[in-house]
Design an enzyme around this catalytic site. Structure first.
Site, PDB file in Angstrom:
ATOM      1  N   ARG A  67       0.821  -1.211   0.000  1.00 29.07           N
ATOM      2  CA  ARG A  67       0.000   0.000   0.000  1.00 29.07           C
ATOM      3  C   ARG A  67       0.855   1.261   0.000  1.00 29.07           C
ATOM      4  O   ARG A  67       0.339   2.363   0.107  1.00 29.07           O
ATOM      5  CB  ARG A  67      -0.909   0.015   1.214  1.00 29.07           C
ATOM      6  CG  ARG A  67      -0.146  -0.119   2.529  1.00 29.07           C
ATOM      7  CD  ARG A  67      -1.089   0.072   3.662  1.00 29.07           C
ATOM      8  NE  ARG A  67      -0.471  -0.275   4.928  1.00 29.07           N
ATOM      9  CZ  ARG A  67      -1.031  -0.023   6.091  1.00 29.07           C
ATOM     10  NH1 ARG A  67      -2.212   0.548   6.121  1.00 29.07           N
ATOM     11  NH2 ARG A  67      -0.438  -0.368   7.202  1.00 29.07           N
ATOM     12  N   LYS A 123       2.078   6.425   1.912  1.00 28.91           N
ATOM     13  CA  LYS A 123       1.551   5.186   2.501  1.00 28.91           C
ATOM     14  C   LYS A 123       0.034   5.224   2.440  1.00 28.91           C
ATOM     15  O   LYS A 123      -0.585   6.158   2.951  1.00 28.91           O
ATOM     16  CB  LYS A 123       2.023   5.081   3.951  1.00 28.91           C
ATOM     17  CG  LYS A 123       1.850   3.718   4.561  1.00 28.91           C
ATOM     18  CD  LYS A 123       2.743   3.592   5.786  1.00 28.91           C
ATOM     19  CE  LYS A 123       2.500   2.294   6.530  1.00 28.91           C
ATOM     20  NZ  LYS A 123       3.371   2.193   7.703  1.00 28.91           N
ATOM     21  N   ASP A 161      -6.301  -3.991   0.756  1.00 23.26           N
ATOM     22  CA  ASP A 161      -6.955  -3.007  -0.113  1.00 23.26           C
ATOM     23  C   ASP A 161      -6.028  -1.862  -0.520  1.00 23.26           C
ATOM     24  O   ASP A 161      -6.441  -0.953  -1.227  1.00 23.26           O
ATOM     25  CB  ASP A 161      -8.213  -2.449   0.578  1.00 23.26           C
ATOM     26  CG  ASP A 161      -7.884  -1.760   1.900  1.00 23.26           C
ATOM     27  OD1 ASP A 161      -6.691  -1.646   2.239  1.00 23.26           O
ATOM     28  OD2 ASP A 161      -8.839  -1.340   2.586  1.00 23.26           O
ATOM     29  N   ARG A 220      14.988  -2.091   3.299  1.00 25.79           N
ATOM     30  CA  ARG A 220      14.825  -2.789   4.584  1.00 25.79           C
ATOM     31  C   ARG A 220      15.724  -4.012   4.653  1.00 25.79           C
ATOM     32  O   ARG A 220      16.231  -4.466   3.628  1.00 25.79           O
ATOM     33  CB  ARG A 220      13.368  -3.301   4.683  1.00 25.79           C
ATOM     34  CG  ARG A 220      12.343  -2.229   4.506  1.00 25.79           C
ATOM     35  CD  ARG A 220      11.207  -2.710   3.586  1.00 25.79           C
ATOM     36  NE  ARG A 220      10.369  -1.579   3.167  1.00 25.79           N
ATOM     37  CZ  ARG A 220       9.295  -1.172   3.813  1.00 25.79           C
ATOM     38  NH1 ARG A 220       8.887  -1.831   4.856  1.00 25.79           N
ATOM     39  NH2 ARG A 220       8.623  -0.129   3.407  1.00 25.79           N
ATOM     40  N   ASP A 236      11.020  -6.920   7.767  1.00 25.16           N
ATOM     41  CA  ASP A 236      10.601  -5.991   6.708  1.00 25.16           C
ATOM     42  C   ASP A 236      10.335  -4.593   7.274  1.00 25.16           C
ATOM     43  O   ASP A 236      10.151  -3.648   6.513  1.00 25.16           O
ATOM     44  CB  ASP A 236       9.354  -6.509   5.986  1.00 25.16           C
ATOM     45  CG  ASP A 236       8.205  -6.788   6.936  1.00 25.16           C
ATOM     46  OD1 ASP A 236       8.387  -7.645   7.816  1.00 25.16           O
ATOM     47  OD2 ASP A 236       7.146  -6.142   6.819  1.00 25.16           O
TER      48      ASP A 236
HETATM   49  P1  AMP Z   1       3.100  -3.919   8.018  1.00 24.58           P
HETATM   50  O1  AMP Z   1       2.607  -4.807   9.102  1.00 24.58           O
HETATM   51  O2  AMP Z   1       2.369  -2.599   7.939  1.00 24.58           O
HETATM   52  O3  AMP Z   1       4.562  -3.722   8.055  1.00 24.58           O
HETATM   53  O4  AMP Z   1       2.753  -4.639   6.644  1.00 24.58           O
HETATM   54  C1  AMP Z   1       3.193  -5.929   6.293  1.00 24.58           C
HETATM   55  C2  AMP Z   1       2.936  -6.154   4.829  1.00 24.58           C
HETATM   56  O5  AMP Z   1       1.535  -6.071   4.555  1.00 24.58           O
HETATM   57  C3  AMP Z   1       3.593  -5.170   3.899  1.00 24.58           C
HETATM   58  O6  AMP Z   1       3.961  -5.853   2.741  1.00 24.58           O
HETATM   59  C4  AMP Z   1       2.500  -4.184   3.634  1.00 24.58           C
HETATM   60  O7  AMP Z   1       2.674  -3.469   2.431  1.00 24.58           O
HETATM   61  C5  AMP Z   1       1.285  -5.085   3.567  1.00 24.58           C
HETATM   62  N1  AMP Z   1       0.044  -4.371   3.919  1.00 24.58           N
HETATM   63  C6  AMP Z   1      -0.310  -3.882   5.106  1.00 24.58           C
HETATM   64  N2  AMP Z   1      -1.530  -3.314   5.062  1.00 24.58           N
HETATM   65  C7  AMP Z   1      -1.957  -3.434   3.783  1.00 24.58           C
HETATM   66  C8  AMP Z   1      -3.130  -3.048   3.087  1.00 24.58           C
HETATM   67  N3  AMP Z   1      -4.142  -2.414   3.690  1.00 24.58           N
HETATM   68  N4  AMP Z   1      -3.216  -3.344   1.767  1.00 24.58           N
HETATM   69  C9  AMP Z   1      -2.213  -3.984   1.148  1.00 24.58           C
HETATM   70  N5  AMP Z   1      -1.095  -4.379   1.745  1.00 24.58           N
HETATM   71  C10 AMP Z   1      -0.948  -4.116   3.048  1.00 24.58           C
HETATM   72 MG    MG Z   2       5.888  -2.843   7.080  1.00 29.91          MG
END
Ligand code: AMP
Ligand code: MG
Length: 487
Positions: free
Chosen positions: A93, A113, A125, A183, A252
């Site tokens: 996203r 973001k 989404d 990362r 990540d």
């Molecule tokens: P995070 O926990 O925010 O570090 O996200 C982990 C992974 O999930 C990353 O690859 C993000 O880009 C993906 N991600 C988190 N929220 C969303 C979302 N609403 N739509 C698409 N990908 C997401």
């Molecule tokens: Mg992340």
């Protein structure tokens, strides 16, 4: 200062090509509007506040309009999430809009973001909601003001676009700034997909742009990794010393620059609690407050694994071995300062651990304790603070040791000790309940509180007239707010 259309782009990461990122256009949100902007972060782009008030600002900083030279890209990465390898993550996203360089010659990634779906969205989404965008914005700028390295946040743009989480919410975007968005997981992706040449390209890119001094070393990759270890040791020492809990230390979410990165269910401690878990989904407490230290080391080992094609395992082990002693030295140094000490004595770490144990047992407010300890002479301050402790005798014993220790300091007067302590002990931190209050107003379309809170947090060490309420311990409702992963 520049006008919005005068930003100069130099998209070095995009030029690495389509193996490293995918070209994607942002999916605009409806009726974009400025929620809050950080003048200090905008200044990094040579922009001033007037620009943020222009309607075109909200359009540009939400991807509705694009600079001609922008080259929006979703970056690919993988990573270890809660200890298990996930082979395919990537910006699901987020979008790197491009790299801008300022008049001082610094490059800054513009990263949006919540910009919509990408090839890495999996089931998501591609959106971010207003509350999580506000939280990331406030945390980035608050950490920076505390002197803790972090990605920065230029602004939050709100919208009327509906998004479904547990209930219907509104989409928002945060425009994040960092010198790089690479990362640990970016390296892991090319290692585990067995693309050694690409891995080398990535390593060379990071070396050249972000660790140029390592190029002079006999083994540049090792020198770079060693510096990543050092930067992380210092970063985590700062988190621990100031009570910051990241919440999702997946690889990540670990920056190769050693900055705080990717904010989710983070929290600053209110009551001191080593076992505090800020992420409601972290049932095992993998990322509890005290576990951040061993987890950071674990994450460095995951990065080291990905670097084994270039660096011998023995050398990597040796570099990782630097982490804990460096962390301990930085941490003790910071805690000495928080206690107003300028000299070092062998038993100082006992003074720190003894105090923390007492605070833990009594649920003492971590931030206010140190602030109050510097309000008055050590003698008067400990007498006032003892009421916060259940184990009065235990605290009195600690206080005697502390007072004697302060008396052995030769640096300056009592008044100077107080000034010194106030310069390192914040009065205002981003408490969850403060963020929550600002978010609730913002969700109703009133952005005054989030702007006021941001202003208070930009000056955490200086008592601000009429801002007393921002220094208070949380009310009962604000103590147990449940915050989960991605939103
Ligand atoms: P995070 O926990 O925010 O570090 O996200 C982990 C992974 O999930 C990353 O690859 C993000 O880009 C993906 N991600 C988190 N929220 C969303 C979302 N609403 N739509 C698409 N990908 C997401
Ligand atoms: Mg992340």
């Amino acid at each position: 200062m520049k006008a919005l259309d005068e930003l100069t782009f130099d998209n070095r990461f995009a030029r690495l090509g389509d193996v490293f990122s995918t070209s994607v256009l942002p999916e605009p949100i409806t009726e974009p509007r400025l929620v809050v902007a950080s003048d200090a972060a905008l200044a990094l782009l040579d922009l001033d506040h007037e620009q943020a008030e222009l309607p075109v600002f909200a359009e540009l900083f939400s991807g509705q309009k694009l600079w001609a030279e922008a080259d929006p890209r979703a970056m690919v990465y993988s990573g270890h999430q809660f200890g298990s390898y996930n082979p395919r993550l990537g910006d699901g996203r987020g979008l790197l809009l491009g790299e801008v360089y300022n008049d001082a010659g610094e490059h800054w990634d513009l990263h949006l973001k919540g910009a919509g779906q990408t090839p890495y969205s999996r089931m998501g989404d591609g959106r971010a909601v207003l509350r999580s965008s506000i939280r990331e914005f406030l945390a980035s700028e608050a950490l920076h003001a505390l002197g803790i390295p972090s990605s920065r946040a230029a602004c939050v743009i709100g919208s009327t676009t509906p998004v479904w989480r547990e209930t219907q919410e509104r989409a928002a975007m945060v425009l994040r700034l960092a010198k790089s968005h690479i990362r640990f997981g970016s390296f892991e992706y090319f290692f585990y997909t067995k693309q050694p040449e690409r891995l080398k390209e990535l390593a060379d890119h990071v070396l050249r742009l972000h660790y140029p001094q390592a190029l002079e070393a006999e083994e540049p990759y090792l020198a770079m990794f060693t510096e990543i270890v050092e930067r992380n040791a210092e970063l985590i020492a700062k988190w621990q010393a100031y009570g910051f809990c990241h919440g999702v230390m997946n690889t990540d979410n670990m920056s190769v620059l050693g900055i705080t990165f990717d904010f989710g269910p983070f929290a600053f401690l209110d009551d001191f609690d080593q076992k505090f878990i800020c992420n409601h989904s972290d049932h095992e407490g993998r990322y509890s407050f005290s576990n951040q230290v061993p987890i950071a080391q674990w994450n460095l080992s995951a990065l080291a694994q990905a670097l084994t094609p270039f660096i011998s395992v023995d050398a990597l082990r040796e570099a990782i071995g630097l982490f804990l002693p460096l962390y301990q030295a930085h941490y003790l140094d910071l805690m000495r300062r928080r206690l107003g000490l300028t000299t070092t004595e062998d038993d100082d770490s006992k003074i720190v651990t003894g105090l923390l144990q007492l605070m833990q047992n009594s649920g003492v407010d971590y931030t206010l304790f140190f602030r109050r300890l510097g309000d008055e002479s050590a003698e008067v301050a400990v007498n006032r603070l003892r009421d916060d402790f259940v184990d009065r005798a235990g605290f009195d014993a600690w206080a005697e040791v502390y007072k004697a220790r302060v008396a052995r300091e030769s640096a300056g007067t009592e008044a100077q000790r107080q000034v010194r302590m106030h310069a390192v002990n914040p009065l205002y931190i981003l408490r969850n309940y403060l963020a929550q209050r600002a978010i609730e107003d913002a969700e109703k379309g009133d952005y005054q509180e989030v702007r006021r809170l941001h202003a208070v947090l930009c000056n955490p060490f200086k008592e601000q007239a009429a801002m007393d309420s921002y220094a208070q311990r949380p009310p009962d409702w604000g103590k147990h707010l449940e915050i989960s992963c991605s939103s």
